[in-house]
Design a protein around this motif. Sequence first.
Motif, PDB file in Angstrom:
ATOM      1  N   HIS A   1       1.724  30.645 -24.250  1.00 19.85           N
ATOM      2  CA  HIS A   1       0.445  30.350 -23.598  1.00 19.85           C
ATOM      3  C   HIS A   1      -0.057  31.642 -22.972  1.00 19.85           C
ATOM      4  O   HIS A   1       0.657  32.281 -22.194  1.00 19.85           O
ATOM      5  CB  HIS A   1       0.612  29.280 -22.523  1.00 19.85           C
ATOM      6  CG  HIS A   1      -0.684  28.836 -21.914  1.00 19.85           C
ATOM      7  ND1 HIS A   1      -1.434  27.803 -22.431  1.00 19.85           N
ATOM      8  CD2 HIS A   1      -1.362  29.301 -20.835  1.00 19.85           C
ATOM      9  CE1 HIS A   1      -2.521  27.641 -21.702  1.00 19.85           C
ATOM     10  NE2 HIS A   1      -2.502  28.543 -20.728  1.00 19.85           N
ATOM     11  N   GLU A   2      -1.280  32.014 -23.285  1.00 19.72           N
ATOM     12  CA  GLU A   2      -1.838  33.262 -22.793  1.00 19.72           C
ATOM     13  C   GLU A   2      -2.465  33.093 -21.409  1.00 19.72           C
ATOM     14  O   GLU A   2      -3.330  32.222 -21.218  1.00 19.72           O
ATOM     15  CB  GLU A   2      -2.879  33.800 -23.778  1.00 19.72           C
ATOM     16  CG  GLU A   2      -2.311  34.186 -25.139  1.00 19.72           C
ATOM     17  CD  GLU A   2      -1.281  35.283 -25.050  1.00 19.72           C
ATOM     18  OE1 GLU A   2      -1.533  36.284 -24.325  1.00 19.72           O
ATOM     19  OE2 GLU A   2      -0.205  35.150 -25.682  1.00 19.72           O
TER      20      GLU A   2
ATOM     21  N   PRO B   1      -4.039  35.952 -19.341  1.00 15.38           N
ATOM     22  CA  PRO B   1      -4.344  37.384 -19.219  1.00 15.38           C
ATOM     23  C   PRO B   1      -4.345  37.881 -17.778  1.00 15.38           C
ATOM     24  O   PRO B   1      -3.907  39.006 -17.509  1.00 15.38           O
ATOM     25  CB  PRO B   1      -5.736  37.494 -19.845  1.00 15.38           C
ATOM     26  CG  PRO B   1      -5.840  36.319 -20.764  1.00 15.38           C
ATOM     27  CD  PRO B   1      -5.066  35.225 -20.100  1.00 15.38           C
TER      28      PRO B   1
ATOM     29  N   HIS C   1       2.478  35.683 -21.450  1.00 13.46           N
ATOM     30  CA  HIS C   1       2.348  35.115 -22.787  1.00 13.46           C
ATOM     31  C   HIS C   1       3.086  33.782 -22.920  1.00 13.46           C
ATOM     32  O   HIS C   1       3.014  33.153 -23.978  1.00 13.46           O
ATOM     33  CB  HIS C   1       2.890  36.094 -23.823  1.00 13.46           C
ATOM     34  CG  HIS C   1       2.254  37.441 -23.766  1.00 13.46           C
ATOM     35  ND1 HIS C   1       0.920  37.656 -24.074  1.00 13.46           N
ATOM     36  CD2 HIS C   1       2.757  38.649 -23.409  1.00 13.46           C
ATOM     37  CE1 HIS C   1       0.638  38.927 -23.924  1.00 13.46           C
ATOM     38  NE2 HIS C   1       1.728  39.557 -23.518  1.00 13.46           N
TER      39      HIS C   1
ATOM     40  N   TRP D   1       5.326  31.566 -15.091  1.00 13.12           N
ATOM     41  CA  TRP D   1       4.742  32.331 -16.190  1.00 13.12           C
ATOM     42  C   TRP D   1       5.591  33.579 -16.436  1.00 13.12           C
ATOM     43  O   TRP D   1       6.305  34.064 -15.561  1.00 13.12           O
ATOM     44  CB  TRP D   1       3.293  32.697 -15.872  1.00 13.12           C
ATOM     45  CG  TRP D   1       3.132  33.442 -14.578  1.00 13.12           C
ATOM     46  CD1 TRP D   1       3.128  34.796 -14.383  1.00 13.12           C
ATOM     47  CD2 TRP D   1       2.980  32.855 -13.269  1.00 13.12           C
ATOM     48  NE1 TRP D   1       2.966  35.099 -13.053  1.00 13.12           N
ATOM     49  CE2 TRP D   1       2.885  33.935 -12.348  1.00 13.12           C
ATOM     50  CE3 TRP D   1       2.915  31.542 -12.799  1.00 13.12           C
ATOM     51  CZ2 TRP D   1       2.713  33.711 -10.970  1.00 13.12           C
ATOM     52  CZ3 TRP D   1       2.761  31.333 -11.440  1.00 13.12           C
ATOM     53  CH2 TRP D   1       2.654  32.411 -10.546  1.00 13.12           C
TER      54      TRP D   1
END
Length: 331
Positions: free
Chosen positions: A190-191, A193, A198, A218
């Motif tokens: 899962h991105e 930014p 990631h 994350w």
Amino acid sequence: MPERFDRRLFLRTTAATGAALTLGGLSAPAASAAPGGFPDYTYVRTLLTPSQLKYNPTGEIIFPCIRGTAGRLSSPLAKYYLYYGPHDAPGGICLAYGDSLEGPFTEYPNNPIVSNNWQPHYSVSHVASAHVMWNESAKEMWLYFHGENTTTRLARSKDGINFTYDKVVLSTSMLPSGTTETSYARVFPHELPSRGAHYVMVFMLNNTTNHRDIHWGWSADGRTWSYDQQPLVRHSDVGAVNIGGPHLLHRNNSTYVVYNKDKASGGDLMITEVGNDFSRRAHLGVFYNSRNAAPENGRSASPTFGTDGGVAYMIYEAGERLAGSLAMARA
């Protein structure tokens, strides 16, 4: 307070929209609408029952995880690997395999593939809650599992059967003071930014109040993690004593977490929209209404999702905690 929806009203007034579910990934295909426009799942059959298994030290199994092998593993045993295991001591990470999500699944003859004693890395009362993620960049199956309930570990494999120990990725010491359990973790690409991430992890946390919530973290590489110190979903948000067994889904450019209530609080699977950046908290209600009939007996939990021949499936715990089977529902 986030807006809440009545599931039956939602079913009457919302049409399904299109998307594709990637096995072990985050989306689901079009069908009749459940909250968030997800397909409505209907129980079909049980897939694994403890009494039918060769490796059955405690008479119970939990926490399925289904993964496709095509294009990932060389010479796999079958098209799909189903990871699961007993929870109570000694536990054990187990494998079954089959060529259809409809079943049947064949028990791997040398279960458990990971035990509660892995020297020199650990010796614990039990290991459980196998979640396997295909790591595309490493071309490996990455196994996240807990043992004890305070610690989640990572092991890695090229064939999905023989694993190499990596490291501890989650423990109670990484969360607020008073945390007593950090377990039942699932990890997804899962991105994020803004966080340089990631991968995202969702898991269950218990503390000295003895109410279980959903938390999240994350990571840039799936190995080293940061964790939000506040719950992603609180038990009180959905009128439960405990919630657990979280799984991420993605649809219509948004992200959702599906999780289970304890049986005394209804035993259903619930859904909350968290958004792609995890800043939203829209509690949408019941994702899957657990039936009173066997094998669910008023409790469904720990779902995992996949597609086979374009049909969406959900595999999950059906029945009383530590006294149920692994069941399959179809959209």
